[in-house]
Design a protein around this motif. Sequence first.
Motif, PDB file in Angstrom:
ATOM      1  N   GLY A 186       1.090  -1.259  -0.464  1.00 31.35           N
ATOM      2  CA  GLY A 186       0.231   0.217  -0.236  1.00 31.35           C
ATOM      3  C   GLY A 186       0.614   1.428   0.128  1.00 31.35           C
ATOM      4  N   GLY A 187       1.915   0.965   0.233  1.00 30.70           N
ATOM      5  CA  GLY A 187       2.853   2.647   0.102  1.00 30.70           C
ATOM      6  C   GLY A 187       3.548   2.587  -1.536  1.00 30.70           C
ATOM      7  N   SER A 188       4.114   4.169  -0.868  1.00 30.52           N
ATOM      8  CA  SER A 188       4.576   4.436  -2.490  1.00 30.52           C
ATOM      9  C   SER A 188       6.356   4.591  -2.381  1.00 30.52           C
ATOM     10  N   LEU A 189       6.403   5.161  -3.329  1.00 26.85           N
ATOM     11  CA  LEU A 189       8.170   5.720  -4.071  1.00 26.85           C
ATOM     12  C   LEU A 189       8.120   5.857  -5.134  1.00 26.85           C
ATOM     13  N   THR A 190       9.125   6.713  -5.704  1.00 24.48           N
ATOM     14  CA  THR A 190       9.584   7.606  -6.398  1.00 24.48           C
ATOM     15  C   THR A 190      10.691   7.306  -7.105  1.00 24.48           C
ATOM     16  N   LEU A 191      10.808   6.859  -8.960  1.00 23.05           N
ATOM     17  CA  LEU A 191      11.399   5.894  -9.237  1.00 23.05           C
ATOM     18  C   LEU A 191      12.234   7.303  -9.776  1.00 23.05           C
ATOM     19  N   ALA A 198       0.552  -1.173 -14.681  1.00 26.65           N
ATOM     20  CA  ALA A 198       0.589  -0.403 -14.087  1.00 26.65           C
ATOM     21  C   ALA A 198      -0.742   0.667 -14.564  1.00 26.65           C
ATOM     22  N   LYS A 199      -1.302   0.872 -14.926  1.00 19.32           N
ATOM     23  CA  LYS A 199      -2.601   1.893 -14.752  1.00 19.32           C
ATOM     24  C   LYS A 199      -3.525   2.209 -13.630  1.00 19.32           C
ATOM     25  N   GLY A 200      -3.384   3.439 -13.634  1.00 22.17           N
ATOM     26  CA  GLY A 200      -4.208   3.829 -12.473  1.00 22.17           C
ATOM     27  C   GLY A 200      -2.909   4.061 -11.116  1.00 22.17           C
ATOM     28  N   ARG A 201      -1.756   3.117 -11.290  1.00 22.05           N
ATOM     29  CA  ARG A 201      -0.958   2.911 -10.006  1.00 22.05           C
ATOM     30  C   ARG A 201       0.137   3.689 -10.138  1.00 22.05           C
ATOM     31  N   PHE A 202       0.578   3.814 -11.583  1.00 20.90           N
ATOM     32  CA  PHE A 202       1.773   4.392 -11.543  1.00 20.90           C
ATOM     33  C   PHE A 202       1.469   5.390 -12.110  1.00 20.90           C
ATOM     34  N   THR A 203       3.155   6.210 -12.367  1.00 18.97           N
ATOM     35  CA  THR A 203       3.071   8.036 -12.478  1.00 18.97           C
ATOM     36  C   THR A 203       4.256   8.219 -13.609  1.00 18.97           C
ATOM     37  N   ILE A 204       4.623   8.271 -15.125  1.00 19.33           N
ATOM     38  CA  ILE A 204       5.546   8.161 -15.225  1.00 19.33           C
ATOM     39  C   ILE A 204       5.692   9.804 -15.688  1.00 19.33           C
ATOM     40  N   SER A 205       6.764  10.675 -15.772  1.00 18.07           N
ATOM     41  CA  SER A 205       7.109  11.853 -15.860  1.00 18.07           C
ATOM     42  C   SER A 205       8.284  12.363 -16.345  1.00 18.07           C
ATOM     43  N   TYR A 209      10.760  10.086 -13.896  1.00 17.94           N
ATOM     44  CA  TYR A 209      10.296   9.300 -12.338  1.00 17.94           C
ATOM     45  C   TYR A 209       9.126   8.620 -13.247  1.00 17.94           C
ATOM     46  N   LEU A 210       9.200   7.691 -11.848  1.00 18.88           N
ATOM     47  CA  LEU A 210       8.373   6.657 -12.479  1.00 18.88           C
ATOM     48  C   LEU A 210       7.770   6.383 -10.609  1.00 18.88           C
ATOM     49  N   GLN A 211       6.315   7.424 -10.688  1.00 19.20           N
ATOM     50  CA  GLN A 211       5.493   7.005  -9.340  1.00 19.20           C
ATOM     51  C   GLN A 211       5.050   6.100  -9.283  1.00 19.20           C
ATOM     52  N   LEU A 212       5.312   5.384  -7.841  1.00 15.31           N
ATOM     53  CA  LEU A 212       5.006   4.195  -7.843  1.00 15.31           C
ATOM     54  C   LEU A 212       4.200   3.844  -6.397  1.00 15.31           C
ATOM     55  N   ARG A 213       2.476   4.045  -6.767  1.00 13.95           N
ATOM     56  CA  ARG A 213       1.867   3.983  -5.302  1.00 13.95           C
ATOM     57  C   ARG A 213       0.851   2.645  -5.415  1.00 13.95           C
ATOM     58  N   SER A 214       0.076   1.991  -4.414  1.00 10.72           N
ATOM     59  CA  SER A 214      -0.712   1.225  -4.039  1.00 10.72           C
ATOM     60  C   SER A 214      -0.079   0.307  -4.275  1.00 10.72           C
ATOM     61  N   LEU A 215       1.580  -0.217  -3.500  1.00 15.12           N
ATOM     62  CA  LEU A 215       2.046  -1.201  -4.144  1.00 15.12           C
ATOM     63  C   LEU A 215       1.863  -1.926  -3.589  1.00 15.12           C
ATOM     64  N   LYS A 216       2.102  -3.610  -4.118  1.00 11.23           N
ATOM     65  CA  LYS A 216       1.356  -4.637  -3.593  1.00 11.23           C
ATOM     66  C   LYS A 216       2.773  -5.352  -3.727  1.00 11.23           C
ATOM     67  N   PRO A 217       3.118  -6.314  -3.231  1.00  8.94           N
ATOM     68  CA  PRO A 217       4.053  -7.890  -2.764  1.00  8.94           C
ATOM     69  C   PRO A 217       4.555  -8.241  -4.531  1.00  8.94           C
ATOM     70  N   GLU A 218       3.723  -8.322  -5.865  1.00  9.50           N
ATOM     71  CA  GLU A 218       3.782  -8.690  -6.806  1.00  9.50           C
ATOM     72  C   GLU A 218       4.747  -7.573  -7.533  1.00  9.50           C
ATOM     73  N   ASP A 219       4.506  -6.485  -6.565  1.00 10.02           N
ATOM     74  CA  ASP A 219       5.254  -4.934  -7.284  1.00 10.02           C
ATOM     75  C   ASP A 219       6.957  -5.888  -7.317  1.00 10.02           C
ATOM     76  N   THR A 220       7.281  -6.644  -6.723  1.00 11.96           N
ATOM     77  CA  THR A 220       8.719  -6.360  -6.195  1.00 11.96           C
ATOM     78  C   THR A 220       9.403  -7.341  -7.051  1.00 11.96           C
ATOM     79  N   ALA A 221      10.679  -6.102  -7.986  1.00  9.78           N
ATOM     80  CA  ALA A 221      11.194  -6.668  -9.060  1.00  9.78           C
ATOM     81  C   ALA A 221      12.580  -5.694  -8.852  1.00  9.78           C
ATOM     82  N   VAL A 222      13.228  -5.768  -9.755  1.00  8.96           N
ATOM     83  CA  VAL A 222      14.214  -4.817 -10.243  1.00  8.96           C
ATOM     84  C   VAL A 222      13.750  -3.636 -11.323  1.00  8.96           C
ATOM     85  N   TYR A 223      13.607  -2.493 -11.013  1.00  5.50           N
ATOM     86  CA  TYR A 223      13.750  -1.469 -11.978  1.00  5.50           C
ATOM     87  C   TYR A 223      14.328  -0.728 -12.812  1.00  5.50           C
ATOM     88  N   TYR A 224      14.332  -0.969 -14.218  1.00  2.00           N
ATOM     89  CA  TYR A 224      15.281  -0.559 -15.124  1.00  2.00           C
ATOM     90  C   TYR A 224      14.783   0.512 -15.750  1.00  2.00           C
TER      91      TYR A 224
END
Length: 125
Positions: free
Chosen positions: A14-19, A63-70, A79-94
């Motif tokens: 449920g948390g957020s991160l901005t890459l 990603a629709k509705g949860r992630f935003t690229i800008s 930037y890639l804003q990640l919201r409403s994160l789920k365990p299945e979003d666990t990954a290495v992001y490139y």
Amino acid sequence: EQVVESGGGLVQTGGSLTLSCAASGFSLDDYAIGWFRQFPGKEREEVACISSSASSTYYADSAKGRFTISSDNIRKMVYLQLRSLKPEDTAVYYCAGAELDDPCSEFDGSEYDFWGQGTQVTVSS
């Protein structure tokens, strides 16, 4: 050309991160930037992309509705804003760059010429 990712980390469900993806050696006016992620033992999958000059964006269904690229073309950051994160979003992001003016939604992934080293996102349950 080079891109460097940052901003990954450990977050609760449920948390957020901005890459962040820092671009060097090229202008975001001329390059599209894609964000991908890779699960252990799986191929990379595209999450989102932003076309050159931020003319358009694309999101994978996951990603629709949860992630935003800008992008900030002056600071040469994407930037890639990640919201409403789920365990299945666990990954290495490139992030990756492609010197094309076409809408990145039309890319099949092979257009990206250079990649960053990745940043780990871990979502705990």
